[in-house]
Motif scaffolding. Structure first.
Motif, short mmCIF file in Angstrom:
data_model
loop_
_atom_site.label_atom_id
_atom_site.label_comp_id
_atom_site.label_asym_id
_atom_site.label_seq_id
_atom_site.Cartn_x
_atom_site.Cartn_y
_atom_site.Cartn_z
N LEU A 1 0.75 -1.33 -0.18
CA LEU A 1 -0.22 0.04 0.04
C LEU A 1 0.81 1.36 -0.01
N VAL A 2 0.51 2.16 -0.76
CA VAL A 2 1.25 3.57 -0.84
C VAL A 2 0.30 4.54 -0.02
N ALA A 3 -0.93 4.75 -0.47
CA ALA A 3 -1.86 5.52 0.16
C ALA A 3 -3.28 5.09 -0.30
N ASP A 4 -4.17 5.24 0.78
CA ASP A 4 -5.69 5.02 0.36
C ASP A 4 -6.51 6.12 0.70
N SER B 1 6.72 5.28 4.27
CA SER B 1 7.78 5.69 3.31
C SER B 1 7.36 6.80 2.46
N VAL B 2 6.25 7.36 2.43
CA VAL B 2 5.83 8.24 1.75
C VAL B 2 5.18 9.50 2.41
N GLN C 1 -0.21 12.77 -5.93
CA GLN C 1 0.74 13.74 -6.15
C GLN C 1 2.05 13.21 -5.29
N MET C 2 2.89 13.06 -6.23
CA MET C 2 4.29 12.27 -5.69
C MET C 2 5.20 13.48 -5.86
N ASN C 3 5.95 13.91 -4.77
CA ASN C 3 6.91 14.92 -4.71
C ASN C 3 8.12 14.57 -4.13
N SER C 4 9.34 15.10 -4.39
CA SER C 4 10.66 14.62 -3.70
C SER C 4 10.78 13.05 -4.00
N LEU C 5 10.52 12.79 -5.27
CA LEU C 5 10.77 11.22 -5.69
C LEU C 5 12.16 10.70 -5.30
#
Length: 118
Positions: A46-49, A61-62, A80-84
């Protein structure tokens, strides 16, 4: 139900990308949409929900770098993914799940690759 994801690509470390995923079909109004990612040989994580009421959940981690949002009228979820970082490199999958008439419905998009170069 179909999920159509878009927005992946190649970006340098420190850059940004925005993923979108639009759901279509018979969708119960109370649901959760989210993003998962998977590296080859690893489990999908899972990244986000985000729920239909707006409650969010992020992987440690994110946190602070990624933001999940949704447009309920369009049945669309965004990431929205920043500072990848190079460690964010993976195939990202969107997910929609809900419970209706005591049945769990779980749907996945086709996956969109994200590559972060160092």
């Amino acid at each position: 139900v179909q999920l159509q994801a878009s927005g992946g690509g190649l970006v340098q470390a420190g850059g940004s990308l925005r993923l979108s995923c639009a759901a279509s079909g018979s969708i119960f109004s109370i649901n959760t949409m989210g993003w998962y990612r998977q590296d080859p040989g690893k489990q999908r994580e899972l990244v986000a929900d985000i729920t239909s009421s707006g409650s969010t959940n992020y992987a440690d981690s994110v946190k602070g770098r990624f933001t999940i949002s949704r447009d309920n009228a369009k049945n669309t979820v965004y990431l929205q993914m920043n500072s990848l970082k190079p460690t964010d490199t993976a195939v990202y999958y969107c997910n929609l799940n809900f419970i209706a008439t005591l049945t769990v419905y779980d749907y996945w998009g086709q996956g969109t690759p994200v590559t972060v170069s160092s």
